[in-house]
Design a protein around this motif. Structure first.
Motif, short mmCIF file in Angstrom:
data_model
loop_
_atom_site.label_atom_id
_atom_site.label_comp_id
_atom_site.label_asym_id
_atom_site.label_seq_id
_atom_site.Cartn_x
_atom_site.Cartn_y
_atom_site.Cartn_z
N CYS A 63 -47.32 29.96 57.09
CA CYS A 63 -48.19 31.13 57.33
C CYS A 63 -47.51 32.42 56.93
O CYS A 63 -48.12 33.30 56.31
N THR A 64 -46.22 32.56 57.27
CA THR A 64 -45.54 33.81 56.95
C THR A 64 -45.28 33.94 55.45
O THR A 64 -45.38 35.04 54.89
N ILE A 69 -46.12 42.26 59.30
CA ILE A 69 -46.98 41.09 59.03
C ILE A 69 -46.13 39.83 58.92
O ILE A 69 -46.53 38.76 59.40
N ALA A 125 -48.57 35.02 54.03
CA ALA A 125 -48.85 36.42 54.37
C ALA A 125 -48.00 37.38 53.53
O ALA A 125 -48.51 38.40 53.04
N SER A 136 -47.17 37.02 61.57
CA SER A 136 -47.72 35.81 60.98
C SER A 136 -46.83 34.61 61.23
O SER A 136 -47.25 33.47 61.02
#
Length: 505
Positions: free
Chosen positions: A242-243, A214, A246, A218
């Motif tokens: 975003c990462t 993920i 996530a 991501s």
């Protein structure tokens, strides 16, 4: 003639790698080499050499140095206002699992710093944070070097690709698209390598394999979307946000519990309002760059009309150099930083003092960037770059694309900067591509892709990493560890570029 054309680059390799001369001293000498060869061997008129140098200085100052100064100023201001301390507390309160914390700080936060500031901050700050919470110093430095590799092409609000576009006359949006495609496998692979390095075994992926995947996907998807539709400026910034989001969500929902990797971390909750205020300058930068991008033509187009075009180079193939005064990242970053700093209760006097100290601290970088870009301009206009490209193509033939990333990595190894690598070898890459009828944009993008690998083993970045973990004198040990990852990366990059050109062409 080939050796003479290559002499500025040979000098930089020898001076920086063997003689250990600092870049701000070596680069002006490279400019002397280039100027002398252009004047006396390639018979470039003096006025053309002088104006080529002036065009290089103009490009260096606006927009490259403006972005660098603005980005580092934002980071320094966050330290001055103590906002960075709050951000650190927020990051370390996510989990007690060593693998997750290392992934969040080195991969997520490190990429964010690279996207916003670059120039060593993305290695120094995450590495020092990891050491501060009990991670082995050499391990902390290694994972930060690995993590800092793939975001490098988009560092400092995309300045390596913006610069590459100006050097090669290729739209930065096109370069950003191709770089995102070339880096896609590495964006997925890098988090796995970080976790494996953290646990010193592939078994470290047990229990966090899904979270690690993920963390990669991501990062990959937002980077590609922003690259395809907006350009390079916000690609890594958006991907890192975003990462991090996530990783935090996965850490909270999956509840990873493995005593082997458990850390004794004192979690200190940070109130939402306090955290939001600490991140305000970075949030404003994101908003300003987003709203002035090509996604919103009603704002972007009027701002882009505020510009001045000046004919600087006096040679036959001259084209006007354009100064865009408002729609440039450096101006927007400064504006966001001053607004954010003021909301955080910093006076304008304090902020201007931080700005002045930032400029003074970057004086060696300023000298390096100005002289290296002036060198590249003289080499390009005089025909030296074409000479090097012709020899490279004659030697490698149709296999040149496979070594294009390696050439980009050499540029970053020499200078420590993907931006400088773009300046050194951008024209070389496109000239080589034209000679073998390859896609020039794809090969130019490979220079930036290769720069990402070179960042891991650059002596400048190795020194930054060892300084951050207070382990000066262990540079060779760290270089040896990073070199294994560099070799794997550069082989994979060569294959991606070589076989990928079939589909692009």
């Amino acid at each position: 003639m080939f050796i003479i054309a290559l002499s500025p680059i040979i000098w930089l390799v020898v001076a920086l790698s063997i003689l250990k001369i600092s870049s701000h001293k070596a680069c002006p000498i490279a400019l002397v080499f280039a100027s002398s060869a252009a004047l006396f061997i390639y018979h470039m008129p003096l006025v053309n050499a002088a104006t080529a140098m002036l065009e290089g200085i103009a490009l260096a100052c606006w927009p490259i140095l403006l972005v660098i100064i603005a980005a580092i100023f934002t980071y320094n201001l966050s330290i001055h206002t103590k906002s960075m301390d709050i951000i650190k507390k927020m990051l370390t309160s996510v989990s007690t699992d060593r693998r997750i914390i290392v992934l969040l700080i080195s991969w997520g936060f490190g990429a964010f710093l690279e996207g916003m500031a670059g120039f060593g901050t993305a290695i120094a700050i995450p590495a020092s944070m990891l050491v501060g919470i009990g991670i082995n110093p050499m391990l902390a430095a290694l994972v930060c070097l690995i993590a800092n590799s793939v975001p490098t092409a988009y560092g400092s609000i995309g300045i390596p690709l913006v610069t590459l576009g100006q050097i090669t006359d290729i739209a930065p949006l096109q370069l950003a698209k191709y770089v995102s495609l070339q880096l896609a496998p590495l964006n997925l692979l890098c988090p796995f390598l970080i976790v494996i390095a953290t646990g010193q075994s592939i078994r470290a992926l047990k229990g966090v394999f899904f979270l690690t995947f993920i963390a990669g996907i991501s990062f990959l998807i937002p980077e590609m979307l922003v690259s395809f539709f907006m350009g390079p400026e916000l690609a890594v910034v958006a991907a890192s946000i975003c990462t991090m989001t996530a990783i935090i969500i996965c850490a909270k929902t999956l509840k990873v519990t493995d005593d082997t990797y458990r850390m004794a971390i004192n979690k200190v909750p940070v109130p939402f309002k306090k955290g939001l205020l600490a991140c305000l300058p970075f949030i404003l930068i994101f908003i300003f760059l987003l709203t002035t991008s090509k996604l919103i033509p009603a704002i972007n187009q009027p701002l882009n009309l505020i510009k001045t075009s000046v004919l600087i180079y006096s040679g036959a193939d001259a084209s006007p150099y354009t100064f865009t005064w408002l729609a440039t990242p450096g101006v927007l970053i400064l504006l966001a930083s001053f607004i954010g700093g003021r909301v955080q209760s910093a006076s304008f006097g304090e902020m201007f003092l931080v700005l002045a100290k930032t400029i003074i601290s970057l004086r060696n970088t300023i000298i390096t960037i100005i002289t290296i870009i002036a060198t590249a301009k003289i080499m390009g206009y005089s025909g030296m770059t074409h000479e090097i490209a012709e020899t490279a193509v004659n030697t490698t033939g149709i296999f040149y694309p496979a070594i294009a990333p390696f050439i980009g990595s050499v540029g970053t190894f020499i200078t420590g900067s993907a931006t400088s690598s773009s300046v050194l070898f951008g024209k070389l890459q496109t000239a080589s591509a034209s000679a073998i009828y390859a896609n020039a944009s794809w090969i130019a993008a490979a220079n930036a892709t290769g720069s990402c690998a070179g960042k891991m083993i650059s002596p400048q970045n190795i020194a930054i990493a060892t300084a951050a973990i207070a382990s000066n004198g262990r540079e060779s040990e760290l270089l040896k560890s990073a070199a294994k990852y560099y070799v794997s990366f550069i082989i994979l990059m060569g294959c991606i570029v070589y076989f990928g050109q079939i589909f692009i062409h």
